[in-house]
Enzyme design. Structure first.
Site, PDB file in Angstrom:
ATOM      1  N   HIS A 221       6.427  -0.033   7.372  1.00 48.00           N
ATOM      2  CA  HIS A 221       6.451   0.844   8.540  1.00 48.00           C
ATOM      3  C   HIS A 221       6.605   0.001   9.813  1.00 48.00           C
ATOM      4  O   HIS A 221       6.726  -1.229   9.733  1.00 48.00           O
ATOM      5  CB  HIS A 221       5.201   1.728   8.587  1.00 48.00           C
ATOM      6  CG  HIS A 221       3.908   0.969   8.492  1.00 48.00           C
ATOM      7  ND1 HIS A 221       3.463   0.107   9.483  1.00 48.00           N
ATOM      8  CD2 HIS A 221       2.956   0.939   7.521  1.00 48.00           C
ATOM      9  CE1 HIS A 221       2.311  -0.416   9.142  1.00 48.00           C
ATOM     10  NE2 HIS A 221       1.968   0.054   7.947  1.00 48.00           N
TER      11      HIS A 221
ATOM     12  N   LYS B  73       2.932   6.107  14.862  1.00 48.44           N
ATOM     13  CA  LYS B  73       2.388   7.326  14.263  1.00 48.44           C
ATOM     14  C   LYS B  73       2.986   8.534  14.969  1.00 48.44           C
ATOM     15  O   LYS B  73       3.130   8.547  16.192  1.00 48.44           O
ATOM     16  CB  LYS B  73       0.863   7.365  14.395  1.00 48.44           C
ATOM     17  CG  LYS B  73       0.135   6.278  13.623  1.00 48.44           C
ATOM     18  CD  LYS B  73       0.112   6.584  12.141  1.00 48.44           C
ATOM     19  CE  LYS B  73      -0.745   5.564  11.407  1.00 48.44           C
ATOM     20  NZ  LYS B  73      -0.717   5.795   9.956  1.00 48.44           N
ATOM     21  N   THR B  74       3.323   9.553  14.192  1.00 51.12           N
ATOM     22  CA  THR B  74       3.804  10.816  14.750  1.00 51.12           C
ATOM     23  C   THR B  74       2.972  11.934  14.139  1.00 51.12           C
ATOM     24  O   THR B  74       2.118  11.694  13.273  1.00 51.12           O
ATOM     25  CB  THR B  74       5.278  11.058  14.402  1.00 51.12           C
ATOM     26  OG1 THR B  74       5.387  11.255  12.981  1.00 51.12           O
ATOM     27  CG2 THR B  74       6.152   9.872  14.803  1.00 51.12           C
TER      28      THR B  74
ATOM     29  N   GLN C 187      -7.584 -13.831  -0.202  1.00 51.32           N
ATOM     30  CA  GLN C 187      -6.484 -14.132   0.708  1.00 51.32           C
ATOM     31  C   GLN C 187      -6.498 -15.616   1.098  1.00 51.32           C
ATOM     32  O   GLN C 187      -5.442 -16.239   1.216  1.00 51.32           O
ATOM     33  CB  GLN C 187      -6.561 -13.263   1.970  1.00 51.32           C
ATOM     34  CG  GLN C 187      -5.381 -13.530   2.918  1.00 51.32           C
ATOM     35  CD  GLN C 187      -5.294 -12.531   4.052  1.00 51.32           C
ATOM     36  OE1 GLN C 187      -5.437 -11.327   3.843  1.00 51.32           O
ATOM     37  NE2 GLN C 187      -5.059 -13.015   5.251  1.00 51.32           N
TER      38      GLN C 187
ATOM     39  N   ARG D  53      -9.955   1.826   0.509  1.00 54.49           N
ATOM     40  CA  ARG D  53      -8.590   2.268   0.235  1.00 54.49           C
ATOM     41  C   ARG D  53      -8.502   2.902  -1.157  1.00 54.49           C
ATOM     42  O   ARG D  53      -9.252   2.544  -2.065  1.00 54.49           O
ATOM     43  CB  ARG D  53      -7.622   1.082   0.292  1.00 54.49           C
ATOM     44  CG  ARG D  53      -7.431   0.512   1.687  1.00 54.49           C
ATOM     45  CD  ARG D  53      -6.553  -0.718   1.649  1.00 54.49           C
ATOM     46  NE  ARG D  53      -6.478  -1.363   2.950  1.00 54.49           N
ATOM     47  CZ  ARG D  53      -5.551  -1.125   3.871  1.00 54.49           C
ATOM     48  NH1 ARG D  53      -4.609  -0.233   3.617  1.00 54.49           N
ATOM     49  NH2 ARG D  53      -5.545  -1.763   5.025  1.00 54.49           N
TER      50      ARG D  53
ATOM     51  N   HIS E 141       4.517  -3.162  10.369  1.00 55.16           N
ATOM     52  CA  HIS E 141       5.026  -4.347   9.689  1.00 55.16           C
ATOM     53  C   HIS E 141       6.208  -4.950  10.445  1.00 55.16           C
ATOM     54  O   HIS E 141       6.419  -6.163  10.428  1.00 55.16           O
ATOM     55  CB  HIS E 141       5.527  -3.991   8.283  1.00 55.16           C
ATOM     56  CG  HIS E 141       4.472  -3.537   7.340  1.00 55.16           C
ATOM     57  ND1 HIS E 141       4.481  -2.293   6.755  1.00 55.16           N
ATOM     58  CD2 HIS E 141       3.372  -4.170   6.853  1.00 55.16           C
ATOM     59  CE1 HIS E 141       3.445  -2.173   5.946  1.00 55.16           C
ATOM     60  NE2 HIS E 141       2.747  -3.289   5.984  1.00 55.16           N
TER      61      HIS E 141
ATOM     62  N   THR F 214       0.812  -1.219   0.000  1.00 52.13           N
ATOM     63  CA  THR F 214       0.000   0.000   0.000  1.00 52.13           C
ATOM     64  C   THR F 214       0.847   1.272   0.000  1.00 52.13           C
ATOM     65  O   THR F 214       0.324   2.370  -0.120  1.00 52.13           O
ATOM     66  CB  THR F 214      -0.938   0.017   1.225  1.00 52.13           C
ATOM     67  OG1 THR F 214      -0.145  -0.189   2.407  1.00 52.13           O
ATOM     68  CG2 THR F 214      -1.971  -1.099   1.131  1.00 52.13           C
TER      69      THR F 214
ATOM     70  N   LYS G  20      -2.511   2.714  18.573  1.00 46.96           N
ATOM     71  CA  LYS G  20      -1.519   2.127  17.682  1.00 46.96           C
ATOM     72  C   LYS G  20      -0.215   2.917  17.752  1.00 46.96           C
ATOM     73  O   LYS G  20      -0.222   4.145  17.692  1.00 46.96           O
ATOM     74  CB  LYS G  20      -2.027   2.107  16.239  1.00 46.96           C
ATOM     75  CG  LYS G  20      -2.756   0.828  15.859  1.00 46.96           C
ATOM     76  CD  LYS G  20      -2.957   0.755  14.358  1.00 46.96           C
ATOM     77  CE  LYS G  20      -3.670  -0.536  13.982  1.00 46.96           C
ATOM     78  NZ  LYS G  20      -3.862  -0.640  12.530  1.00 46.96           N
TER      79      LYS G  20
ATOM     80  N   ASP H 256      -5.638  -8.290  13.549  1.00 47.90           N
ATOM     81  CA  ASP H 256      -6.727  -7.787  12.700  1.00 47.90           C
ATOM     82  C   ASP H 256      -6.948  -8.675  11.472  1.00 47.90           C
ATOM     83  O   ASP H 256      -7.929  -8.516  10.743  1.00 47.90           O
ATOM     84  CB  ASP H 256      -6.459  -6.335  12.270  1.00 47.90           C
ATOM     85  CG  ASP H 256      -5.115  -6.148  11.575  1.00 47.90           C
ATOM     86  OD1 ASP H 256      -4.319  -7.106  11.535  1.00 47.90           O
ATOM     87  OD2 ASP H 256      -4.858  -5.040  11.080  1.00 47.90           O
TER      88      ASP H 256
ATOM     89  N   LYS I 198     -10.200  -0.151   8.197  1.00 45.95           N
ATOM     90  CA  LYS I 198     -10.428   1.066   7.424  1.00 45.95           C
ATOM     91  C   LYS I 198     -11.897   1.483   7.491  1.00 45.95           C
ATOM     92  O   LYS I 198     -12.793   0.650   7.385  1.00 45.95           O
ATOM     93  CB  LYS I 198     -10.030   0.856   5.956  1.00 45.95           C
ATOM     94  CG  LYS I 198      -8.544   0.590   5.755  1.00 45.95           C
ATOM     95  CD  LYS I 198      -7.728   1.815   6.095  1.00 45.95           C
ATOM     96  CE  LYS I 198      -6.244   1.570   5.981  1.00 45.95           C
ATOM     97  NZ  LYS I 198      -5.446   2.730   6.413  1.00 45.95           N
TER      98      LYS I 198
END
Length: 408
Positions: free
Chosen positions: A46, A231-232, A172, A87, A49, A41, A228, A193, A83
């Site tokens: 990140h 994230k910044t 999947q 997406r 992962h 994606t 989570k 998830d 989500k």
């Protein structure tokens, strides 16, 4: 060698299992092939992962063979999990570019030499699928009623779930079936998830192949408050040094909450658990030593020891007010652009410290911006070349984010 099941359990990875005792015995007595999927994606992995990559590395160290499955096919649909809206659709070219980026990054953490691990792309079978054949072969095994009870679909029904996304779970599941047939892959791993999607694949193999197949999920990387991590204010914390510099990456882990240090040490480093528990038990100001170890170890794994040392030295120098290392992010700007002066909001935007002028105004109102260690108290401040010290201007956002403007 210790059973990797016990290693993953002790370090806090495991959330859910399809067949706990069978999986434990399998990992104890056999060397198996397992897989983790990565939908492309973005053009970088990140830190979310990274937790699953660490689990993959532990499994490989114990002698099991990983398959890193690139979602060159499923990425064209988009996983609705987590989500609130569909997406953004990507082109085939974007997806293929992102896949290549993922492959390069994963090679830093997993040994793909001599067949010790495989990189496989589900585009190889998904893009060639004939839809009617797929529905008759795979779709017939799925109950719509059961699918709609899955959290990934249930949470989207009120806002709208596209039929495109509704196809994701069977797709999947079919991946697991393909890997089972081609590589004798018997275990799928993923974030918690992904539980419903993993169950779909396990059930499909058991129905169609009449063979054992298993699933295991990991806890998502969250703070002690359940938010989570990764994230910044500037967005995600990436593993690509061009998107999140080694210094910024180091600083993120150096500044995690006190309650999260032990968990992060267990999940994101290879330090022995005795040492993890010792560091996690430190109190008050002593916990900062544990945070330094965490930041150094994670940065070393992701960016290499040299970059970790540079980031650590730069962070210590800034904290102590001493001479600063060369690892702090910089932006080069020609002297001619300053002319009679560049307003502070434009400068902050050019360096990427703010995403909008309104964010800059808010930061300045809250005393959140410094220029050469002095608080900025006016939106109208004009920054000219008189602010240049030793060829650069030092900017600070909040307490922990530093940036240099280098004058050309």
């Amino acid at each position: 060698m210790e059973n990797v099941f016990n290693v993953l359990q002790e370090r806090g990875f495991i959330e859910q299992l399809t067949h706990e005792q069978e999986i434990k015995e399998l990992l104890e007595n056999e060397k198996i092939t397992f897989y983790i999927g990565f939908d492309p994606t973005a053009d970088s992995l990140h830190v979310g992962h990274f937790l699953t990559v660490m689990a993959m590395a532990h499994m490989q160290r114990a002698g099991h063979r990983p398959i890193a499955l690139m979602g060159g096919g499923t990425g064209m649909i988009g996983d609705p999990t987590g989500k609130t809206d569909m997406r953004k659709m990507m082109t085939v070219e974007q997806i293929d570019h992102n896949v290549e980026c993922f492959k390069k990054q994963l090679s830093r953490f997993i040994d793909f030499s001599d067949g010790k691990a495989l990189i496989v792309n589900n585009a190889d079978w998904i893009r060639e699928l004939k839809y009617i054949d797929f529905l008759r072969d795979v779709g017939v095994s799925f109950s719509v009623n059961q699918m709609l009870t899955a959290e990934c679909y249930k949470t989207r029904l009120e806002k709208g779930l596209s039929f495109l996304e509704f196809n994701y779970m069977p797709m999947q599941a079919n991946d697991f079936l393909e890997l089972n047939r081609k590589y004798n892959c018997v275990l799928q791993l993923g974030g918690s998830d992904q539980w419903a999607n993993i169950l779909g694949g396990v059930d499909l193999i058991r129905r169609k192949e009449h063979r054992p197949a298993f699933g295991m999920t990991f806890k998502l990387l969250t703070t002690s408050e359940g938010k989570k991590m990764g994230k910044t204010e500037g967005g995600a914390v990436w593993l690509d040094a061009e998107k999140t510099s080694p210094y910024e990456f180091y600083q993120y882990w150096r500044n995690v909450g006190d309650k999260d240090v032990e968990k992060c040490l267990a999940l994101l480093t290879f330090l022995p658990m005795d040492e993890v528990r010792r560091l996690g038990a430190l109190k008050d100001s002593e916990i900062n030593k544990a945070k330094e170890v965490l930041a150094f170890e994670v940065t070393k794994i992701v960016h290499g020891e040299e970059e970790a040392v540079k980031a650590q030295e730069a962070a210590r120098a800034l904290f102590s007010g001493g001479a600063e290392g060369g690892s702090i992010p910089t932006t080069e700007i020609p002297a001619a652009e300053f002319g009679d002066g560049m307003d502070i909001l434009t400068l902050l935007t050019k360096t990427g410290l703010i995403s909008s002028r309104s964010e800059g105004r808010r930061l300045i109102q809250q005393n959140g911006v410094k220029l050469n260690d002095e608080k900025v108290d006016s939106f109208d401040l004009k920054v000219d070349l008189s602010y240049v010290k030793e060829g650069k201007i030092k900017l600070q956002k909040g307490k922990k984010i530093f940036h240099y403007v280098v004058i050309l």
